[in-house]
Structure formats: C-alpha cells, structure tokens
Enzyme design. Structure first.
Site, PDB file in Angstrom:
ATOM      1  CE  LYS A 257       4.168  19.816  -3.748  1.00 40.25           C
ATOM      2  NZ  LYS A 257       2.927  19.685  -4.526  1.00 40.25           N
TER       3      LYS A 257
ATOM      4  CB  SER B 126      -0.300  19.276  -4.185  1.00 35.29           C
ATOM      5  OG  SER B 126       0.246  19.862  -3.023  1.00 35.29           O
TER       6      SER B 126
END
Length: 204
Positions: free
Chosen positions: A87, A39
């Site tokens: 993230k 990600s």
C-alpha cells in the site's frame, strides 16, 4: 593434504563467504518480492516483481509492504503465516488527514496532488466504497464510520495511514485503521521497466 587445503581456501571458503553475504543482505538489507493482488494498479500489477528495501526511511507516498496479520481486522487469518499487503503511505506520525467530498486530500491542512491516480479514483472509488461519497472524511470520522478498534485525531507515533492506488479494489486503512511500524517489512521500489516506476519510487 596441501591440495585439499588449497581447494578449501580457493573454492569452498569463497563460496561459503559469498553465501553468507547473500543471506545477510537478504535478511537485513533488501530482497525481491512479488505483488499479490490488484490493489496498486495501474502503478503495480499482480505478480509483478519489486525490490523491497528493508532499512529505507518511510515517508509520505512511500509504497510499503507490511504483514497484515493482526492489522486488517476485516479479514480472518486462518493460521500464523504472514500475509503481506502492498500500500501507499498517505500519512505519517503527527499528520492530520482530511479527505474532502470532491476527492482532495489535505495533510496537515496542505493540499496533496494525488496525481498517481485518476479523478474518478480520487472521488468515486475512494469515497464510494466506504459509503462516504459526497461527505469525505477525517481520521476520526472514518474511524467512527468504519468501526476501527481505535479512532484518532492525528496519526500517533510508530503508525501509518495507508491506501492502495486502486481504491475500488483495495482493502486498506480506510476500513481497518493504521499500520504499526513493527508490521512494516520494507519500502517497495519498482524496476525501471515499469512505466509507472517514478510514481512508486520517487513520488512527492
């Protein structure tokens, strides 16, 4: 007897002290962690080792590690074992968020560069995966669209809005909402041999 005492003083005590210091550092200051998943590509890669600073200040564009159990409402966790996500922090407490249909991010009305990702990632990969291609979003509109547990006009105290850099492959705040500060374990830092380390460590 004196030899035993000298051995304890000269060998055992320094080793025990060193181990205790190492445990304290690992528990409260920093540790090494491994990226699990794709990600954050191309800036962080699957299985890459990164440094986790446990007391560093969280700012916009900080890359954080957090326990997703109880945060990611789209995933069913089968046990109480923590599952950690990596993230990028897009918005901090007090921020408003507007993401335009052409891929421009505005925080508190001010344009953000997002040069850490490509134009395609800013538009198609950010908006297409949410079904908002050609529309854009705010915190409140995406919260309604994605059925967040709670919708927000701005980021409240002790919460963060996060997205992965590889937005086509990132299960992030666009889908389930905000990350509580209590779930954050630290700020991630890439090692200097990562060619994108500045986009992780010092991006503003």
């Amino acid at each position: 007897m004196s030899r035993s005492i000298n051995f304890i003083k000269g060998f055992i005590i320094p080793i025990a002290g060193g181990l205790l210091i190492a445990i304290l550092i690992r528990t409260f200051l920093f540790s090494l962690v491994k990226v699990d998943g794709y990600s954050m590509e191309p800036n962080l890669h699957n299985n890459e080792r990164i440094l986790l600073l446990k007391t560093a200040a969280i700012k916009r564009n900080s890359v954080i590690v957090f326990n997703a159990n109880g945060v990611d409402g789209t995933t069913t966790f089968t046990n109480d074992k923590p599952t950690y996500y990596v993230k990028r922090v897009i918005a901090i407490p007090g921020d408003t968020v507007k993401y335009s249909k052409n891929g421009t991010l505005y925080i508190n009305g001010k344009k953000q560069s997002q040069s850490y990702i490509t134009k395609a990632q800013r538009v198609n990969e950010t908006l297409g995966t949410t079904g908002l291609l050609g529309k854009g979003f705010t915190l409140s509109s995406i919260g309604e669209h994605e059925n967040w547990p709670t919708t927000y006009y701005k980021v409240p105290n002790n919460k963060y809005f996060v997205m992965g850099d590889n937005r086509l492959k990132s299960n992030d705040g666009r889908f389930w909402g905000l990350v509580p500060k209590s779930k954050v374990t630290g700020v991630a830092k890439a090692f200097l041999w990562n060619p994108h380390h500045r986009l992780i460590n010092n991006y503003k």
